[in-house]
Motif scaffolding. Structure first.
Motif, PDB file in Angstrom:
ATOM      1  N   TYR A   1      70.946  27.570 141.506  1.00 32.16           N
ATOM      2  CA  TYR A   1      69.711  27.937 140.802  1.00 32.16           C
ATOM      3  C   TYR A   1      69.379  29.371 141.194  1.00 32.16           C
ATOM      4  O   TYR A   1      69.285  29.690 142.390  1.00 32.16           O
ATOM      5  CB  TYR A   1      68.614  26.968 141.226  1.00 32.16           C
ATOM      6  CG  TYR A   1      67.219  27.269 140.717  1.00 32.16           C
ATOM      7  CD1 TYR A   1      66.720  26.634 139.584  1.00 32.16           C
ATOM      8  CD2 TYR A   1      66.381  28.151 141.398  1.00 32.16           C
ATOM      9  CE1 TYR A   1      65.424  26.871 139.139  1.00 32.16           C
ATOM     10  CE2 TYR A   1      65.086  28.393 140.957  1.00 32.16           C
ATOM     11  CZ  TYR A   1      64.614  27.755 139.829  1.00 32.16           C
ATOM     12  OH  TYR A   1      63.328  27.987 139.396  1.00 32.16           O
ATOM     13  N   VAL A   2      69.203  30.231 140.201  1.00 33.51           N
ATOM     14  CA  VAL A   2      68.962  31.655 140.432  1.00 33.51           C
ATOM     15  C   VAL A   2      67.645  32.039 139.767  1.00 33.51           C
ATOM     16  O   VAL A   2      67.452  31.768 138.577  1.00 33.51           O
ATOM     17  CB  VAL A   2      70.109  32.506 139.851  1.00 33.51           C
ATOM     18  CG1 VAL A   2      69.937  33.973 140.246  1.00 33.51           C
ATOM     19  CG2 VAL A   2      71.473  31.991 140.302  1.00 33.51           C
ATOM     20  N   ALA A   3      66.735  32.663 140.496  1.00 27.11           N
ATOM     21  CA  ALA A   3      65.411  32.958 139.948  1.00 27.11           C
ATOM     22  C   ALA A   3      64.893  34.310 140.414  1.00 27.11           C
ATOM     23  O   ALA A   3      65.322  34.840 141.447  1.00 27.11           O
ATOM     24  CB  ALA A   3      64.420  31.864 140.351  1.00 27.11           C
ATOM     25  N   VAL A   4      63.952  34.841 139.647  1.00 29.63           N
ATOM     26  CA  VAL A   4      63.272  36.095 139.969  1.00 29.63           C
ATOM     27  C   VAL A   4      61.780  35.908 139.722  1.00 29.63           C
ATOM     28  O   VAL A   4      61.384  35.302 138.721  1.00 29.63           O
ATOM     29  CB  VAL A   4      63.813  37.261 139.115  1.00 29.63           C
ATOM     30  CG1 VAL A   4      62.884  38.463 139.179  1.00 29.63           C
ATOM     31  CG2 VAL A   4      65.207  37.661 139.570  1.00 29.63           C
ATOM     32  N   GLY A   5      60.957  36.417 140.616  1.00 26.24           N
ATOM     33  CA  GLY A   5      59.508  36.345 140.442  1.00 26.24           C
ATOM     34  C   GLY A   5      58.855  35.612 141.599  1.00 26.24           C
ATOM     35  O   GLY A   5      59.307  35.689 142.743  1.00 26.24           O
ATOM     36  N   VAL A   6      57.795  34.872 141.305  1.00 26.12           N
ATOM     37  CA  VAL A   6      57.080  34.066 142.300  1.00 26.12           C
ATOM     38  C   VAL A   6      57.018  32.650 141.745  1.00 26.12           C
ATOM     39  O   VAL A   6      56.405  32.413 140.697  1.00 26.12           O
ATOM     40  CB  VAL A   6      55.653  34.602 142.553  1.00 26.12           C
ATOM     41  CG1 VAL A   6      54.943  33.757 143.605  1.00 26.12           C
ATOM     42  CG2 VAL A   6      55.694  36.067 142.987  1.00 26.12           C
ATOM     43  N   ARG A   7      57.611  31.691 142.437  1.00 21.68           N
ATOM     44  CA  ARG A   7      57.772  30.359 141.862  1.00 21.68           C
ATOM     45  C   ARG A   7      56.499  29.524 141.879  1.00 21.68           C
ATOM     46  O   ARG A   7      56.365  28.592 141.088  1.00 21.68           O
ATOM     47  CB  ARG A   7      58.913  29.618 142.560  1.00 21.68           C
ATOM     48  CG  ARG A   7      60.285  30.254 142.258  1.00 21.68           C
ATOM     49  CD  ARG A   7      61.410  29.389 142.750  1.00 21.68           C
ATOM     50  NE  ARG A   7      61.345  29.206 144.182  1.00 21.68           N
ATOM     51  CZ  ARG A   7      61.722  28.093 144.806  1.00 21.68           C
ATOM     52  NH1 ARG A   7      62.149  27.058 144.118  1.00 21.68           N
ATOM     53  NH2 ARG A   7      61.658  28.006 146.125  1.00 21.68           N
ATOM     54  N   TRP A   8      55.586  29.784 142.790  1.00 22.29           N
ATOM     55  CA  TRP A   8      54.262  29.162 142.715  1.00 22.29           C
ATOM     56  C   TRP A   8      53.273  30.066 143.423  1.00 22.29           C
ATOM     57  O   TRP A   8      53.612  30.788 144.354  1.00 22.29           O
ATOM     58  CB  TRP A   8      54.249  27.756 143.310  1.00 22.29           C
ATOM     59  CG  TRP A   8      54.407  27.707 144.802  1.00 22.29           C
ATOM     60  CD1 TRP A   8      53.430  27.841 145.750  1.00 22.29           C
ATOM     61  CD2 TRP A   8      55.626  27.529 145.532  1.00 22.29           C
ATOM     62  NE1 TRP A   8      53.950  27.755 147.013  1.00 22.29           N
ATOM     63  CE2 TRP A   8      55.297  27.556 146.908  1.00 22.29           C
ATOM     64  CE3 TRP A   8      56.967  27.333 145.166  1.00 22.29           C
ATOM     65  CZ2 TRP A   8      56.257  27.404 147.909  1.00 22.29           C
ATOM     66  CZ3 TRP A   8      57.902  27.192 146.164  1.00 22.29           C
ATOM     67  CH2 TRP A   8      57.553  27.224 147.502  1.00 22.29           C
ATOM     68  N   PHE A   9      52.042  30.040 142.924  1.00 19.29           N
ATOM     69  CA  PHE A   9      50.999  30.919 143.444  1.00 19.29           C
ATOM     70  C   PHE A   9      50.092  30.196 144.431  1.00 19.29           C
ATOM     71  O   PHE A   9      49.567  29.123 144.110  1.00 19.29           O
ATOM     72  CB  PHE A   9      50.104  31.437 142.312  1.00 19.29           C
ATOM     73  CG  PHE A   9      50.798  32.290 141.287  1.00 19.29           C
ATOM     74  CD1 PHE A   9      51.695  33.268 141.652  1.00 19.29           C
ATOM     75  CD2 PHE A   9      50.515  32.113 139.934  1.00 19.29           C
ATOM     76  CE1 PHE A   9      52.313  34.074 140.700  1.00 19.29           C
ATOM     77  CE2 PHE A   9      51.116  32.913 138.971  1.00 19.29           C
ATOM     78  CZ  PHE A   9      52.021  33.891 139.360  1.00 19.29           C
ATOM     79  N   GLU A  10      49.890  30.783 145.586  1.00 18.83           N
ATOM     80  CA  GLU A  10      48.750  30.419 146.410  1.00 18.83           C
ATOM     81  C   GLU A  10      47.559  31.178 145.836  1.00 18.83           C
ATOM     82  O   GLU A  10      47.716  32.088 145.026  1.00 18.83           O
ATOM     83  CB  GLU A  10      49.005  30.777 147.877  1.00 18.83           C
ATOM     84  CG  GLU A  10      50.109  29.932 148.493  1.00 18.83           C
ATOM     85  CD  GLU A  10      50.383  30.282 149.947  1.00 18.83           C
ATOM     86  OE1 GLU A  10      49.686  31.176 150.497  1.00 18.83           O
ATOM     87  OE2 GLU A  10      51.302  29.683 150.526  1.00 18.83           O
TER      88      GLU A  10
END
Length: 235
Positions: free
Chosen positions: A117-126
């Protein structure tokens, strides 16, 4: 040591973890974990980090646990930690900025026997990052910019996609009549792609494949890094 890929024994070892997910079994196989996962992961972080710093010079690529690498043990506070204390997938993160690594825009991946699994960004926000994200996209031009980025990435025809919306009600300051107001309904903002996990066994192919994906998704990385600069520091 130069990164040449993970062993062909790595994915089968992760399957063994799934079948024997307890600390007693793992403690007797810790040497295998170090040889098949930890040591090559460190080499990978160094090699991939050098490539990523050509895209973003300020990316953090630190081949240490709790930096670019994750602990193999699950957080004991999580509900399934006692039942399955050992992680069955291996994550790596290259983050940008001085905030928390998981709350900074990042190039991320994890692999298991099932997928890479390859991703860019922020996967969940606090909450601080969520507030900064919503504040940024209240601006019509920034909201349109993000929409264009996501549309372009998805239109490349490479099976790229992005996270699904997580909220049903518009937050304060947003309404259905605003163009692309649905962007305010996300709990995280990341694009991702999954590929065959066995690619990890060929070091050159893995690096080249990841670099292509990360380069395609770079505009989102840059957008979310700009959002992270808006985060108000607690205290």
């Amino acid at each position: 040591m130069a990164f040449s890929g993970f062993s062909k024994k790595t994915l089968p070892f992760l399957k063994k973890i799934a079948q024997n997910n307890n600390k007693e079994w793992f403690s007797t196989h810790k040497k295998e974990y170090e040889e098949l996962i930890l040591e090559p992961s460190r080499d990978f972080v160094v090699e991939m980090g050098e490539h990523l710093q050509a895209l973003e010079p300020t990316i953090h690529a630190e081949p240490k646990i709790n930096k670019s690498l994750y602990r193999i043990y699950r957080d004991s506070r999580r509900p399934n930690a006692i039942a399955m204390p050992i992680k069955e997938r291996i994550g790596v993160i290259f983050w940008q900025g001085n905030g928390k690594r998981m709350q900074s825009s990042s190039f991320y991946l994890h692999f298991s026997p099932e997928e890479l699994y390859v991703a860019v960004g922020v996967r969940w926000f606090e909450k601080p990052m969520l507030d900064a994200f919503r504040e940024a996209i209240k601006n019509d031009e920034k909201r349109q910019e993000l929409w264009n980025i996501l549309t372009k990435i998805k239109s490349m025809g490479k099976d790229y996609t992005h996270l699904e919306k997580g909220y049903k009600r518009y937050p304060k300051g947003f309404s259905a009549d605003m163009p692309h107001a649905e962007l305010s309904l996300y709990k995280g903002m990341a694009t991702y792609k999954t590929v065959d996990a066995h690619i990890i066994e060929d070091g050159e192919l893995l690096i080249d494949t990841l670099y292509e994906i990360y380069e395609d998704m770079l505009p989102l990385q840059q957008f979310m890094y700009d959002v992270s600069l808006r985060v108000k520091q607690e205290g």
